[in-house]
Motif scaffolding. Structure first.
Motif, PDB file in Angstrom:
ATOM      1  N   SER A  92       2.846   6.779  -0.196  1.00 18.05           N
ATOM      2  CA  SER A  92       2.031   5.560  -0.207  1.00 18.05           C
ATOM      3  C   SER A  92       2.826   4.352  -0.681  1.00 18.05           C
ATOM      4  O   SER A  92       2.602   3.225  -0.221  1.00 18.05           O
ATOM      5  N   ARG A  93       3.749   4.570  -1.594  1.00 16.49           N
ATOM      6  CA  ARG A  93       4.509   3.434  -2.137  1.00 16.49           C
ATOM      7  C   ARG A  93       5.448   2.820  -1.101  1.00 16.49           C
ATOM      8  O   ARG A  93       5.844   1.654  -1.235  1.00 16.49           O
ATOM      9  N   LEU A  94       5.811   3.604  -0.076  1.00 11.58           N
ATOM     10  CA  LEU A  94       6.674   3.058   0.967  1.00 11.58           C
ATOM     11  C   LEU A  94       5.965   1.981   1.786  1.00 11.58           C
ATOM     12  O   LEU A  94       6.608   1.104   2.361  1.00 11.58           O
ATOM     13  N   PHE A  95       4.633   2.070   1.835  1.00 13.88           N
ATOM     14  CA  PHE A  95       3.856   1.147   2.668  1.00 13.88           C
ATOM     15  C   PHE A  95       3.112   0.101   1.842  1.00 13.88           C
ATOM     16  O   PHE A  95       2.273  -0.619   2.370  1.00 13.88           O
ATOM     17  N   ASP A  96       3.427   0.023   0.573  1.00 11.25           N
ATOM     18  CA  ASP A  96       2.777  -0.942  -0.320  1.00 11.25           C
ATOM     19  C   ASP A  96       3.398  -2.317  -0.112  1.00 11.25           C
ATOM     20  O   ASP A  96       4.587  -2.512  -0.404  1.00 11.25           O
ATOM     21  N   PRO A  97       2.624  -3.306   0.365  1.00  5.37           N
ATOM     22  CA  PRO A  97       3.217  -4.632   0.607  1.00  5.37           C
ATOM     23  C   PRO A  97       3.729  -5.294  -0.659  1.00  5.37           C
ATOM     24  O   PRO A  97       4.694  -6.063  -0.610  1.00  5.37           O
ATOM     25  N   LEU A  98       3.125  -5.021  -1.810  1.00  2.00           N
ATOM     26  CA  LEU A  98       3.607  -5.614  -3.056  1.00  2.00           C
ATOM     27  C   LEU A  98       5.007  -5.141  -3.399  1.00  2.00           C
ATOM     28  O   LEU A  98       5.833  -5.896  -3.926  1.00  2.00           O
ATOM     29  N   ALA A  99       5.277  -3.873  -3.100  1.00  2.00           N
ATOM     30  CA  ALA A  99       6.585  -3.313  -3.451  1.00  2.00           C
ATOM     31  C   ALA A  99       7.703  -3.901  -2.601  1.00  2.00           C
ATOM     32  O   ALA A  99       8.878  -3.838  -2.979  1.00  2.00           O
ATOM     33  N   ASN A 100       7.343  -4.472  -1.450  1.00  2.00           N
ATOM     34  CA  ASN A 100       8.362  -4.975  -0.523  1.00  2.00           C
ATOM     35  C   ASN A 100       8.491  -6.497  -0.538  1.00  2.00           C
ATOM     36  O   ASN A 100       9.199  -7.066   0.282  1.00  2.00           O
ATOM     37  N   GLN A 101       7.822  -7.165  -1.468  1.00  2.00           N
ATOM     38  CA  GLN A 101       7.927  -8.622  -1.538  1.00  2.00           C
ATOM     39  C   GLN A 101       9.223  -9.045  -2.228  1.00  2.00           C
ATOM     40  O   GLN A 101       9.649  -8.438  -3.207  1.00  2.00           O
ATOM     41  N   ALA A 102       9.825 -10.088  -1.709  1.00  2.00           N
ATOM     42  CA  ALA A 102      11.013 -10.643  -2.343  1.00  2.00           C
ATOM     43  C   ALA A 102      10.625 -11.434  -3.581  1.00  2.00           C
ATOM     44  O   ALA A 102       9.536 -12.021  -3.651  1.00  2.00           O
TER      45      ALA A 102
END
Length: 346
Positions: A92-102
């Motif tokens: 699930s963490r791979l698809f978390d938009p927060l985790a991928n924000q610059a």
């Protein structure tokens, strides 16, 4: 769930991350996670509960995460592993938009004391206030409107969502997640009665959270009266939980919504407290205790296991009858004791 086609993975890549076995085409790409009933062809669905097995054969998912024993009727490629729910959690963490924000850096409206220390790649949102002596380690994200009091320390990789309040002298470990509205380090409920009114007791301790702690929205963890309130590593705290001053919660325990823990109680490691559980003050719960929802604990629990109190729901008419019987229990017990004594003496 909003899907971002630019964030996609092959089944082979996902299998490596969670040590799963691919059955079918391992080059199939997925860009989101979903349930069996809602999934589309670009989604990875998961089956972790046998109650949903009936939906497997008709799912429109591009692939399914499933236990090896349940994959026979799967109409698409699948990832097999012994614990599908754990695999879902990891992916699930791979698809978390927060985790991928610059990182956005420090917003110009944030008020940051020149005596505060910020690590590398720290993000400070709009209208935050960071007081003197604060140390924020590398890779932290501080959401809009947060307040961080003097001499507080936040460990590497932690995230504070919008409008979190940390009072002075709070210690937050690494990779913590604090959700909106939670308050860490407010005064404990300490007052002395002088016969007419209440004299406030200054709360001189602090709060210390270990690594990998998560605190839900609108939860409160009070500072200690003298020593610190201590939350161990890996503890998970749901929304609207109240933890009073000088409480200790052991590593990897989990507290569901609306739990209330009174002052100076010690909760062991790997304990589970269901929703609405109340713990009286100055108690000890040993490691491995599970208390089911809406239970009230008024005595220490020194043996691991599952504990409950209260009664399940019933019709009001039945409850009223039972309430009458409950008030008669003491007299019934005394009569039973007399009868047993008479039988022994006969």
């Amino acid at each position: 769930m909003k899907r971002d086609a630019s964030t996609s993975y092959t089944l082979g890549e996902l299998a490596e991350r969670i040590d799963a076995r691919v059955v079918g085409d391992d080059t199939v790409r997925v860009s989101g996670l979903s349930t069996l009933t809602d999934a589309v062809s670009t989604d990875l669905a998961f089956l972790a509960n046998r109650a949903y097995l009936k939906y497997l054969a008709t799912t429109q998912a591009g692939a399914v995460l499933v236990h090896p024993a349940h994959g026979e009727n799967c109409p698409c490629p699948r990832l097999e592993l012994e614990n599908p729910y754990l695999g879902y959690a990891k992916l699930s963490r791979l698809f978390d938009p927060l985790a991928n924000q610059a990182s956005q850096g420090v917003h110009p409206t944030a008020v940051v004391s020149p005596e505060a220390t910020l690590g590398e790649r720290v993000e400070i949102g709009a209208h935050c206030v960071i007081e003197a002596g604060v140390h924020i380690a590398d890779d932290c994200v501080i959401g809009a409107g947060c307040f961080i009091g003097a001499d507080t320390a936040i460990g590497r990789g932690s995230r504070l969502h919008a409008n979190v309040t940390l009072y002075h002298g709070v210690i937050i470990g690494e990779r913590a997640i604090l959700h909106s509205g939670c308050v860490i380090g407010g005064d404990g409920f300490g007052f002395a009665h002088d016969g007419k009114g209440w004299e406030k007791i200054a709360q001189l301790g602090g709060v210390s959270l270990g690594d990998d702690v998560e605190v839900g929205s609108c939860s409160s963890i009070d500072r200690g009266a003298l020593g610190d309130t201590l939350i161990g590593n890996g503890v998970k705290i749901d929304s609207q939980v109240q933890i009073a001053h000088n409480v200790q919660v052991g590593d990897h325990s989990a507290l569901a919504g609306c739990v209330g823990i009174a002052g100076s109680t010690k909760v062991g490691r790997h304990c589970l407290l269901g929703g609405g559980v109340g713990l009286s003050g100055h108690l000890t719960l040993t490691d491995g205790v599970q208390v089911t929802g809406m239970s009230l604990v008024t005595n220490s629990i020194l043996e691991p296991g599952v504990y409950s109190s209260g009664t399940g729901s019933m019709s009001n008419s039945q409850w009223r009858k039972n309430a009458v019987r409950f008030k008669q229990l003491d007299e019934i017990a005394k009569r039973l004791t007399r009868l047993e004594r008479d039988i022994r003496d006969a």
